[in-house]
Design an enzyme around this catalytic site. Sequence first.
Site, PDB file in Angstrom:
ATOM      1  N   GLY A  37      68.423 -84.852  27.862  1.00 41.43           N
ATOM      2  CA  GLY A  37      68.472 -83.739  28.813  1.00 41.43           C
ATOM      3  C   GLY A  37      69.721 -83.737  29.666  1.00 41.43           C
ATOM      4  CD  GLU A  41      79.786 -75.709  26.074  1.00 38.92           C
ATOM      5  OE1 GLU A  41      79.168 -75.296  27.073  1.00 38.92           O
ATOM      6  OE2 GLU A  41      79.693 -75.176  24.942  1.00 38.92           O
ATOM      7  CG  HIS A  43      73.625 -82.592  25.287  1.00 45.72           C
ATOM      8  ND1 HIS A  43      73.787 -82.713  26.641  1.00 45.72           N
ATOM      9  CD2 HIS A  43      73.294 -83.824  24.835  1.00 45.72           C
ATOM     10  CE1 HIS A  43      73.564 -83.952  27.006  1.00 45.72           C
ATOM     11  NE2 HIS A  43      73.267 -84.657  25.933  1.00 45.72           N
ATOM     12  CD  GLN A  67      68.310 -94.461  25.376  1.00 50.57           C
ATOM     13  OE1 GLN A  67      67.585 -93.993  24.517  1.00 50.57           O
ATOM     14  NE2 GLN A  67      69.561 -94.065  25.507  1.00 50.57           N
ATOM     15  CB  VAL A 182      82.553 -81.582  23.868  1.00 49.89           C
ATOM     16  CG1 VAL A 182      82.948 -80.336  24.659  1.00 49.89           C
ATOM     17  CG2 VAL A 182      82.036 -81.183  22.483  1.00 49.89           C
ATOM     18  CG  MET A 190      82.066 -82.295  28.032  1.00 51.14           C
ATOM     19  SD  MET A 190      81.476 -80.944  29.036  1.00 51.14           S
ATOM     20  CE  MET A 190      82.847 -79.826  28.889  1.00 51.14           C
ATOM     21  CB  SER A 191      79.086 -88.130  30.150  1.00 50.36           C
ATOM     22  OG  SER A 191      78.047 -88.964  30.617  1.00 50.36           O
ATOM     23  CB  SER A 192      73.902 -86.467  31.228  1.00 49.46           C
ATOM     24  OG  SER A 192      73.671 -85.772  30.025  1.00 49.46           O
ATOM     25  NE  ARG A 193      74.132 -93.184  32.598  1.00 49.79           N
ATOM     26  CZ  ARG A 193      73.586 -93.472  31.403  1.00 49.79           C
ATOM     27  NH1 ARG A 193      74.249 -93.212  30.309  1.00 49.79           N
ATOM     28  NH2 ARG A 193      72.383 -94.018  31.329  1.00 49.79           N
TER      29      ARG A 193
HETATM   30  O1  PAF Z   1      72.414 -90.194  23.207  1.00 46.46           O
HETATM   31  C1  PAF Z   1      71.332 -90.020  23.811  1.00 46.46           C
HETATM   32  O2  PAF Z   1      71.185 -89.091  24.591  1.00 46.46           O
HETATM   33  C2  PAF Z   1      70.191 -90.991  23.589  1.00 46.46           C
HETATM   34  O3  PAF Z   1      70.657 -92.278  23.439  1.00 46.46           O
HETATM   35  C3  PAF Z   1      69.279 -90.594  22.417  1.00 46.46           C
HETATM   36  C4  PAF Z   1      70.011 -90.599  21.090  1.00 46.46           C
HETATM   37  C5  PAF Z   1      68.706 -89.211  22.669  1.00 46.46           C
HETATM   38  C6  PAF Z   1      68.123 -91.583  22.312  1.00 46.46           C
HETATM   39  O4  PAF Z   1      67.365 -91.629  23.463  1.00 46.46           O
END
Ligand code: PAF
Length: 285
Positions: A37, A41, A43, A67, A182, A190-193
């Site tokens: 989530g 861009e 994703h 994880q 991207v 680009m990263s959610s973080r």
């Molecule tokens: O890349 C990610 O967002 C996560 O590591 C994944 C592949 C959805 C697994 O939780």
Amino acid sequence: MTESIRMNVVKGVDEMKALSRGLKREGKTIAFVPTMGALHEGHLTLMAEGKKRADALVASVFVNPAQFGPGEDYKKYTRDTEGDLDKMRRTGVDVAFFPVPEEIYPPGFQTYVEVTELEKPLCGASRHGHFRGVATVVLKLFNIVKPDVALFGRKDYQQLLVIKRMVRDLDLDVEIVGMPIVREASGLAMSSRNAYLSEEQKARACSLSKALGEIKRKFDGGERDASALLESGKRVLSDSSAGEIDYLEIRNGDTLEEVKLASPGDVAALAVKVGRARLIDNIEL
Ligand code: PAF
């Protein structure tokens, strides 16, 4: 299915399994984009590509507790269900799968997948158990969604290799597609973080891609000594006070073994802590 405007939103594992079985029965192929989530861009590019490669596109949002290590950002990881649903709808996702942790990891859960060698270096060295958590959830999601093709970003280069190895080793019937990183106009991957970064930190974070670019420039200019290449990258990071370097390494692009002399196909990869964001990036030589 490809032109569908109505997106199916599914939470239950059994419901998702039944939907996938139904699609298969109708002879439809399934593309799958698993995510955590906070969609950006990067994703959406995976989803757009998935759309082209199969009859139906399934995308999942699941912040996978397995994880994250103790003290990592599991609890604080950005959750934006409404925003994600909106982006998924606009990208043409047919089925949005939002499982809950209790269903993915039911009481008594004790089965994990380990990709023993590829998970050791780079991110695996400082995030113990991270790739075990990734491989396990991805295998579970594959079993639930039953995709013909699944798409992952090359920013998570080690993750992509781990998943490809798992698919090969366990004879999974799914094609894995790695898509280009991207970047923002500044070069920042680009990263959610990135949402954790202040404007000032964002400006510093640009030096991650600059450091990798410098390594590639030296490599293209004929330098092969890995230490010299890495030194040039480290200089860029320290000149811009990027942050605390977790690693900056050059490794074989398939096995992730250490290299002393770099050659085409190797990968330069880094992880740097900028503020509270641990950012990763890489460049293929
Ligand atoms: O890349 C990610 O967002 C996560 O590591 C994944 C592949 C959805 C697994 O939780």
